[in-house]
Motif scaffolding. Structure first.
Motif, mmCIF file in Angstrom:
data_model
loop_
_atom_site.group_PDB
_atom_site.id
_atom_site.type_symbol
_atom_site.label_atom_id
_atom_site.label_comp_id
_atom_site.label_asym_id
_atom_site.label_seq_id
_atom_site.Cartn_x
_atom_site.Cartn_y
_atom_site.Cartn_z
ATOM 1 N N LEU A 168 62.155 -47.033 2.442
ATOM 2 C CA LEU A 168 62.600 -48.333 2.944
ATOM 3 C C LEU A 168 64.102 -48.349 3.184
ATOM 4 O O LEU A 168 64.589 -48.981 4.124
ATOM 5 C CB LEU A 168 62.194 -49.429 1.956
ATOM 6 N N ASP A 169 64.872 -47.609 2.364
ATOM 7 C CA ASP A 169 66.330 -47.638 2.517
ATOM 8 C C ASP A 169 66.813 -46.920 3.780
ATOM 9 O O ASP A 169 67.998 -46.969 4.102
ATOM 10 C CB ASP A 169 67.039 -47.113 1.274
ATOM 11 N N LYS A 170 65.913 -46.274 4.508
ATOM 12 C CA LYS A 170 66.287 -45.714 5.817
ATOM 13 C C LYS A 170 66.452 -46.845 6.836
ATOM 14 O O LYS A 170 67.272 -46.747 7.741
ATOM 15 C CB LYS A 170 65.232 -44.731 6.337
ATOM 16 N N ILE A 171 65.667 -47.902 6.689
ATOM 17 C CA ILE A 171 65.681 -48.969 7.689
ATOM 18 C C ILE A 171 66.349 -50.254 7.209
ATOM 19 O O ILE A 171 66.759 -51.072 8.029
ATOM 20 C CB ILE A 171 64.251 -49.251 8.217
ATOM 21 N N ILE A 172 66.482 -50.428 5.896
ATOM 22 C CA ILE A 172 67.230 -51.561 5.335
ATOM 23 C C ILE A 172 68.101 -51.018 4.210
ATOM 24 O O ILE A 172 67.590 -50.474 3.239
ATOM 25 C CB ILE A 172 66.310 -52.650 4.745
ATOM 26 N N ARG A 173 69.419 -51.173 4.369
ATOM 27 C CA ARG A 173 70.332 -50.704 3.328
ATOM 28 C C ARG A 173 71.592 -51.555 3.349
ATOM 29 O O ARG A 173 71.861 -52.262 4.313
ATOM 30 C CB ARG A 173 70.676 -49.237 3.537
ATOM 31 N N ILE A 174 72.357 -51.440 2.275
ATOM 32 C CA ILE A 174 73.648 -52.128 2.234
ATOM 33 C C ILE A 174 74.549 -51.482 3.276
ATOM 34 O O ILE A 174 74.621 -50.265 3.381
ATOM 35 C CB ILE A 174 74.276 -52.053 0.824
ATOM 36 N N ALA A 175 75.211 -52.303 4.065
ATOM 37 C CA ALA A 175 76.083 -51.813 5.123
ATOM 38 C C ALA A 175 77.304 -51.106 4.538
ATOM 39 O O ALA A 175 77.740 -51.413 3.429
ATOM 40 C CB ALA A 175 76.525 -52.967 6.014
ATOM 41 N N SER A 176 77.855 -50.182 5.311
ATOM 42 C CA SER A 176 79.057 -49.457 4.911
ATOM 43 C C SER A 176 80.246 -49.942 5.738
ATOM 44 O O SER A 176 80.083 -50.653 6.726
ATOM 45 C CB SER A 176 78.862 -47.958 5.134
ATOM 46 N N LYS A 177 81.431 -49.520 5.344
ATOM 47 C CA LYS A 177 82.639 -49.837 6.111
ATOM 48 C C LYS A 177 82.507 -49.273 7.529
ATOM 49 O O LYS A 177 82.891 -49.913 8.500
ATOM 50 C CB LYS A 177 83.882 -49.280 5.395
ATOM 51 N N SER A 178 81.950 -48.089 7.650
ATOM 52 C CA SER A 178 81.726 -47.480 8.967
ATOM 53 C C SER A 178 80.796 -48.345 9.823
ATOM 54 O O SER A 178 81.024 -48.520 11.020
ATOM 55 C CB SER A 178 81.134 -46.084 8.783
ATOM 56 N N ASP A 179 79.747 -48.892 9.203
ATOM 57 C CA ASP A 179 78.837 -49.793 9.919
ATOM 58 C C ASP A 179 79.589 -51.017 10.440
ATOM 59 O O ASP A 179 79.356 -51.471 11.558
ATOM 60 C CB ASP A 179 77.707 -50.278 9.006
ATOM 61 N N MET A 180 80.500 -51.539 9.606
ATOM 62 C CA MET A 180 81.263 -52.723 10.007
ATOM 63 C C MET A 180 82.201 -52.399 11.167
ATOM 64 O O MET A 180 82.417 -53.244 12.047
ATOM 65 C CB MET A 180 82.036 -53.306 8.822
ATOM 66 N N LEU A 181 82.742 -51.188 11.200
ATOM 67 C CA LEU A 181 83.586 -50.778 12.324
ATOM 68 C C LEU A 181 82.753 -50.725 13.608
ATOM 69 O O LEU A 181 83.192 -51.193 14.660
ATOM 70 C CB LEU A 181 84.234 -49.421 12.045
ATOM 71 N N THR A 182 81.545 -50.189 13.503
ATOM 72 C CA THR A 182 80.647 -50.154 14.656
ATOM 73 C C THR A 182 80.321 -51.568 15.116
ATOM 74 O O THR A 182 80.321 -51.852 16.318
ATOM 75 C CB THR A 182 79.356 -49.382 14.301
ATOM 76 N N LEU A 183 80.056 -52.463 14.168
ATOM 77 C CA LEU A 183 79.784 -53.862 14.511
ATOM 78 C C LEU A 183 80.984 -54.480 15.212
ATOM 79 O O LEU A 183 80.837 -55.171 16.220
ATOM 80 C CB LEU A 183 79.423 -54.666 13.255
ATOM 81 N N LYS A 184 82.183 -54.234 14.689
ATOM 82 C CA LYS A 184 83.394 -54.777 15.309
ATOM 83 C C LYS A 184 83.528 -54.289 16.744
ATOM 84 O O LYS A 184 83.817 -55.074 17.651
ATOM 85 C CB LYS A 184 84.634 -54.394 14.495
ATOM 86 N N GLN A 185 83.319 -52.995 16.958
ATOM 87 C CA GLN A 185 83.417 -52.448 18.317
ATOM 88 C C GLN A 185 82.384 -53.088 19.240
ATOM 89 O O GLN A 185 82.683 -53.396 20.394
ATOM 90 C CB GLN A 185 83.255 -50.926 18.284
ATOM 91 N N HIS A 186 81.197 -53.332 18.724
ATOM 92 C CA HIS A 186 80.154 -53.991 19.506
ATOM 93 C C HIS A 186 80.567 -55.423 19.850
ATOM 94 O O HIS A 186 80.388 -55.865 20.989
ATOM 95 C CB HIS A 186 78.834 -53.976 18.733
ATOM 96 N N LEU A 187 81.120 -56.132 18.861
ATOM 97 C CA LEU A 187 81.562 -57.513 19.102
ATOM 98 C C LEU A 187 82.710 -57.558 20.109
ATOM 99 O O LEU A 187 82.761 -58.453 20.962
ATOM 100 C CB LEU A 187 81.970 -58.184 17.787
ATOM 101 N N ILE A 188 83.630 -56.604 20.032
ATOM 102 C CA ILE A 188 84.735 -56.525 20.996
ATOM 103 C C ILE A 188 84.180 -56.270 22.394
ATOM 104 O O ILE A 188 84.581 -56.912 23.364
ATOM 105 C CB ILE A 188 85.754 -55.434 20.598
#
Length: 146
Positions: A72-92
Motif C-alpha cells: 500500500l505504501d507504494k501508492i499512498i505514503r507520506i510526502a517528501s520534500k522532493s515531492d513538494m518541490l515537484t508539486l511547486k513546479q507543477h503549480l508554477i
C-alpha cells in the motif's frame, strides 16, 4: 488555536496516471481516495491490489517491482520534500499557463514563481516539520532551536 500539524500524503494511481497530495484530514473526511483510485476507502485499495490485475500491472511497471512486492505504501505514503518541490513546479506551470490565458488582464511577469500556499502554514513531511515561507513561496524545514 489548534496545535495539530497536518501530515501531507502523496497518492498515486499509475493505472490512471494520477498523482495527488492530500492532508490526513482530507484522506479521512473527503473523497480523495475515490478521486484518485475510484474506490470508497483505503480498505478497498487492499482488494484492488490483490485482485485488480491491470492495477497490479501498472504498479509493477511504475516501480519496476514484482507483484509480490506491491504494498500500500507504494501508492499512498507520506510526502517528501522532493515531492513538494515537484508539486511547486507543477503549480508554477499551471499558474503560468493560466496567466498566458489571462494575458490581457495583466502584463506583470515578476511573479512567475509565485504560488499560493497549498496546505497549512506548518506541515509534516517524511523529513520532518516544515513551515511556509511567503518570501520564496515554499516550505522550509523547521529547526529544533531550543
Amino acid at each position: 488555536m489548534e496545535n495539530t500539524i497536518e501530515t501531507i500524503y502523496r497518492l498515486e494511481n499509475p493505472e490512471r496516471n494520477v498523482i495527488k497530495f492530500a492532508t490526513g484530514t482530507q484522506l479521512r473526511y473527503e473523497d480523495v481516495i475515490k478521486e484518485v483510485f475510484g474506490v470508497a476507502c483505503i480498505n478497498d485499495l487492499h482488494m484492488m491490489i490483490q485482485y485488480n490485475k491491470s492495477f497490479q500491472t501498472s504498479i509493477c511497471n511504475s516501480y519496476g517491482i514484482s507483484e509480490k512486492k506491491i504494498t500500500l505504501d507504494k501508492i499512498i505514503r507520506i510526502a517528501s520534500k522532493s515531492d513538494m518541490l515537484t508539486l511547486k513546479q507543477h503549480l508554477i506551470y499551471e499558474q503560468s499557463h493560466n496567466d498566458l490565458l489571462d494575458e490581457a488582464a495583466s502584463s506583470e511577469e515578476e511573479n512567475t514563481n509565485h504560488v499560493n500556499r497549498p496546505f497549512d502554514t506548518i506541515i509534516k513531511l517524511q523529513e520532518g516539520i516544515y513551515q511556509w515561507d511567503d518570501s520564496n513561496y515554499s516550505y522550509n524545514a523547521v529547526t529544533n532551536g531550543a
